[in-house]
Design a protein around this motif. Structure first.
Motif, PDB file in Angstrom:
ATOM      1  N   ILE A 195      -3.562   8.478 -16.978  1.00 51.56           N
ATOM      2  CA  ILE A 195      -3.141   7.431 -17.907  1.00 51.56           C
ATOM      3  C   ILE A 195      -2.029   7.969 -18.568  1.00 51.56           C
ATOM      4  O   ILE A 195      -2.011   9.046 -19.263  1.00 51.56           O
ATOM      5  CB  ILE A 195      -4.336   6.922 -18.836  1.00 51.56           C
ATOM      6  N   VAL A 196      -0.823   7.097 -18.399  1.00 52.54           N
ATOM      7  CA  VAL A 196       0.122   7.383 -19.164  1.00 52.54           C
ATOM      8  C   VAL A 196       0.950   6.229 -19.511  1.00 52.54           C
ATOM      9  O   VAL A 196       0.480   4.967 -19.330  1.00 52.54           O
ATOM     10  CB  VAL A 196       1.308   7.992 -18.162  1.00 52.54           C
ATOM     11  N   HIS A 197       1.802   6.285 -20.602  1.00 51.54           N
ATOM     12  CA  HIS A 197       2.367   5.307 -21.316  1.00 51.54           C
ATOM     13  C   HIS A 197       3.460   4.611 -20.379  1.00 51.54           C
ATOM     14  O   HIS A 197       3.957   5.404 -19.456  1.00 51.54           O
ATOM     15  CB  HIS A 197       3.295   5.560 -22.474  1.00 51.54           C
ATOM     16  N   LYS A 198       3.639   3.442 -20.262  1.00 53.41           N
ATOM     17  CA  LYS A 198       4.432   2.528 -19.426  1.00 53.41           C
ATOM     18  C   LYS A 198       5.928   3.248 -19.466  1.00 53.41           C
ATOM     19  O   LYS A 198       6.701   3.106 -18.257  1.00 53.41           O
ATOM     20  CB  LYS A 198       4.735   1.123 -19.465  1.00 53.41           C
ATOM     21  N   ASP A 199       6.328   3.886 -20.392  1.00 57.62           N
ATOM     22  CA  ASP A 199       7.729   4.541 -20.691  1.00 57.62           C
ATOM     23  C   ASP A 199       7.547   6.050 -20.191  1.00 57.62           C
ATOM     24  O   ASP A 199       8.832   6.562 -20.404  1.00 57.62           O
ATOM     25  CB  ASP A 199       8.280   4.256 -21.849  1.00 57.62           C
ATOM     26  N   HIS A 200       6.573   6.206 -19.819  1.00 56.47           N
ATOM     27  CA  HIS A 200       6.424   8.022 -19.592  1.00 56.47           C
ATOM     28  C   HIS A 200       7.080   8.234 -18.152  1.00 56.47           C
ATOM     29  O   HIS A 200       7.349   7.501 -17.273  1.00 56.47           O
ATOM     30  CB  HIS A 200       4.893   8.229 -19.356  1.00 56.47           C
ATOM     31  N   PRO A 201       7.861   9.140 -18.251  1.00 62.35           N
ATOM     32  CA  PRO A 201       8.453   9.791 -16.893  1.00 62.35           C
ATOM     33  C   PRO A 201       7.573   9.557 -15.696  1.00 62.35           C
ATOM     34  O   PRO A 201       8.213   9.364 -14.492  1.00 62.35           O
ATOM     35  CB  PRO A 201       8.918  11.224 -17.153  1.00 62.35           C
ATOM     36  N   LEU A 202       6.382   9.836 -15.660  1.00 62.11           N
ATOM     37  CA  LEU A 202       5.390   9.682 -14.571  1.00 62.11           C
ATOM     38  C   LEU A 202       4.832   8.288 -14.182  1.00 62.11           C
ATOM     39  O   LEU A 202       4.145   7.960 -13.269  1.00 62.11           O
ATOM     40  CB  LEU A 202       4.156  10.607 -14.538  1.00 62.11           C
ATOM     41  N   ALA A 203       5.270   7.169 -15.030  1.00 64.54           N
ATOM     42  CA  ALA A 203       4.826   5.981 -15.061  1.00 64.54           C
ATOM     43  C   ALA A 203       4.969   5.346 -13.713  1.00 64.54           C
ATOM     44  O   ALA A 203       4.152   4.531 -13.399  1.00 64.54           O
ATOM     45  CB  ALA A 203       5.267   4.990 -16.239  1.00 64.54           C
ATOM     46  N   ASN A 204       6.107   5.588 -13.074  1.00 66.27           N
ATOM     47  CA  ASN A 204       6.420   4.962 -11.620  1.00 66.27           C
ATOM     48  C   ASN A 204       6.045   5.613 -10.793  1.00 66.27           C
ATOM     49  O   ASN A 204       6.299   5.183  -9.454  1.00 66.27           O
ATOM     50  CB  ASN A 204       7.970   4.623 -11.697  1.00 66.27           C
ATOM     51  N   HIS A 205       5.175   6.988 -10.762  1.00 62.96           N
ATOM     52  CA  HIS A 205       4.745   7.566  -9.599  1.00 62.96           C
ATOM     53  C   HIS A 205       3.594   6.606  -8.911  1.00 62.96           C
ATOM     54  O   HIS A 205       2.716   6.159  -9.431  1.00 62.96           O
ATOM     55  CB  HIS A 205       4.155   8.762 -10.044  1.00 62.96           C
ATOM     56  N   ALA A 206       3.598   6.617  -7.657  1.00 63.45           N
ATOM     57  CA  ALA A 206       2.231   5.963  -6.695  1.00 63.45           C
ATOM     58  C   ALA A 206       1.329   6.876  -7.121  1.00 63.45           C
ATOM     59  O   ALA A 206       0.153   6.388  -6.801  1.00 63.45           O
ATOM     60  CB  ALA A 206       2.883   5.623  -5.341  1.00 63.45           C
ATOM     61  N   ILE A 207       1.346   8.242  -6.916  1.00 66.18           N
ATOM     62  CA  ILE A 207       0.388   9.071  -6.977  1.00 66.18           C
ATOM     63  C   ILE A 207       0.821  10.306  -7.815  1.00 66.18           C
ATOM     64  O   ILE A 207       1.863  10.464  -8.134  1.00 66.18           O
ATOM     65  CB  ILE A 207       0.083   9.590  -5.623  1.00 66.18           C
ATOM     66  N   ILE A 208      -0.294  10.943  -8.533  1.00 68.07           N
ATOM     67  CA  ILE A 208      -0.122  12.124  -9.133  1.00 68.07           C
ATOM     68  C   ILE A 208      -0.457  13.395  -8.429  1.00 68.07           C
ATOM     69  O   ILE A 208      -1.720  13.540  -8.127  1.00 68.07           O
ATOM     70  CB  ILE A 208      -0.773  12.159 -10.577  1.00 68.07           C
ATOM     71  N   ARG A 209       0.639  14.419  -8.316  1.00 72.08           N
ATOM     72  CA  ARG A 209      -0.020  15.672  -7.676  1.00 72.08           C
ATOM     73  C   ARG A 209      -0.234  16.763  -8.713  1.00 72.08           C
ATOM     74  O   ARG A 209       0.593  16.152  -9.968  1.00 72.08           O
ATOM     75  CB  ARG A 209       0.988  16.285  -6.870  1.00 72.08           C
ATOM     76  N   TYR A 210      -1.024  17.551  -9.126  1.00 72.99           N
ATOM     77  CA  TYR A 210      -1.297  18.299 -10.255  1.00 72.99           C
ATOM     78  C   TYR A 210      -0.059  18.937 -10.731  1.00 72.99           C
ATOM     79  O   TYR A 210       0.182  19.132 -11.827  1.00 72.99           O
ATOM     80  CB  TYR A 210      -2.146  19.271  -9.742  1.00 72.99           C
ATOM     81  N   PRO A 211       0.942  19.565  -9.713  1.00 70.52           N
ATOM     82  CA  PRO A 211       2.144  20.100 -10.328  1.00 70.52           C
ATOM     83  C   PRO A 211       2.896  19.220 -11.178  1.00 70.52           C
ATOM     84  O   PRO A 211       3.837  19.557 -12.163  1.00 70.52           O
ATOM     85  CB  PRO A 211       3.041  20.734  -9.269  1.00 70.52           C
ATOM     86  N   ASP A 212       2.892  17.856 -11.040  1.00 67.51           N
ATOM     87  CA  ASP A 212       3.451  16.833 -11.869  1.00 67.51           C
ATOM     88  C   ASP A 212       3.211  16.682 -13.293  1.00 67.51           C
ATOM     89  O   ASP A 212       4.076  16.406 -14.122  1.00 67.51           O
ATOM     90  CB  ASP A 212       3.293  15.311 -11.352  1.00 67.51           C
ATOM     91  N   LEU A 213       1.871  17.415 -13.571  1.00 66.79           N
ATOM     92  CA  LEU A 213       1.615  17.171 -14.863  1.00 66.79           C
ATOM     93  C   LEU A 213       2.123  18.523 -15.736  1.00 66.79           C
ATOM     94  O   LEU A 213       1.856  18.463 -16.969  1.00 66.79           O
ATOM     95  CB  LEU A 213       0.161  17.239 -14.988  1.00 66.79           C
TER      96      LEU A 213
END
Length: 281
Positions: A152-170
């Motif tokens: 769960i991220v804020h809509k303005d977070h850099p990850l907000a437009n990712h379709a999926i999250i990979r662990y290294p993304d965090l």
């Protein structure tokens, strides 16, 4: 809000402030940070909340043992659950059970996971809803349901437009998630590290609404069960699935191995597994 808290428990705001100050003095910790917008609970407040809930629930259970109901035809079953299970089952589960068995009363209470095993072993509860891993040497377990986890991220977070999250993304982002009172915590930390994430844990907490709220306030990335994230989310946050499809929690209905069941216990067990199969999400 001191004022709203006071209204809820029918005392003055001054009395609430005095209670908080007395608790903080006794514990030697600040339970809240003050701001013009109101009070924000600290990590010590969340820890106190979890511990106090156990104590309050135990007091309630003891009282119920000495009420008139125990002398009547009504049977009380004590059910402990890990956090989130009642929200998943919904009130309809309890309503349907009472319709089927009006002579059985359910004392259904959420606890941190580790105390639940002590309560099962000592016979203080009849059943428990617990996630894997289950000690199948000492307990029997019926599978109930599985659910996955989301970021769960804020809509303005850099990850907000990712379709999926990979662990290294965090990597590099603070994380808010369920903490050490939950058996999955060490397994998840191992999962993260093996997946290439060096987790920076900002807050461990049992309240999923606050996990979502922390993401809404841009404090970091929340990790929560999908059904709970969707319950508390709004247009300010994004809920994103993980690439790891094995990032799931399996929940079981657990009782002591060799436990001789009463008719009420047998009815609850069969009703629960049947109801969940019929209404599974």
């Amino acid at each position: 809000s001191i004022h709203k808290a006071a209204e809820k428990i029918f005392v003055t705001p001054q009395a609430v402030s005095k209670m908080i100050r007395k608790l903080e003095e006794e514990l030697g910790r600040n339970l809240f940070t003050r701001s013009p917008q109101g009070l924000n609970p600290t990590v010590y407040a969340h820890k106190l909340y979890s511990t106090a809930n156990v104590i309050i629930s135990e007091c309630s259970r003891i009282r119920s043992e000495f009420t008139e109901d125990t002398l009547s035809a009504v049977t009380t079953l004590h059910i402990a659950t890990t956090y989130g299970v009642p929200k998943y089952l919904t009130l309809q589960f309890v309503t349907d059970f009472y319709d089927a068995f009006p002579d059985v009363h359910l004392d259904l209470v959420e606890y941190p996971e580790y105390p639940i095993y002590d309560m099962l072993q000592s016979g203080r509860v009849d059943f428990a809803f617990l996630p894997q891993p289950i000690d199948l040497i000492n307990y029997e377990a019926d599978f109930c349901f599985s659910h996955d986890f989301r970021a769960i991220v804020h809509k303005d977070h850099p990850l907000a437009n990712h379709a999926i999250i990979r662990y290294p993304d965090l990597n590099g982002y603070p994380i808010i998630l369920k903490g050490r009172d939950f058996s999955l915590y060490p397994h998840n930390i191992t999962r993260f590290v093996k997946g290439g994430l060096n987790p920076e844990i900002l807050l461990e907490i049992s309240d999923d609404s606050l996990i979502v709220e922390a993401a809404r306030q841009k404090r970091g990335v929340g990790i929560s069960a999908t059904f709970l994230a969707e319950e508390y989310a709004d247009s300010q946050v994004r809920i994103i699935p993980f690439e790891d499809e094995t990032f799931v929690r399996h929940v079981f209905l657990v009782h002591r191995r060799g436990q001789k069941m009463s008719r009420a216990q047998e009815n609850f067990r069969s009703f629960t597994t049947g109801w969940i199969e019929k209404n599974k999400k």
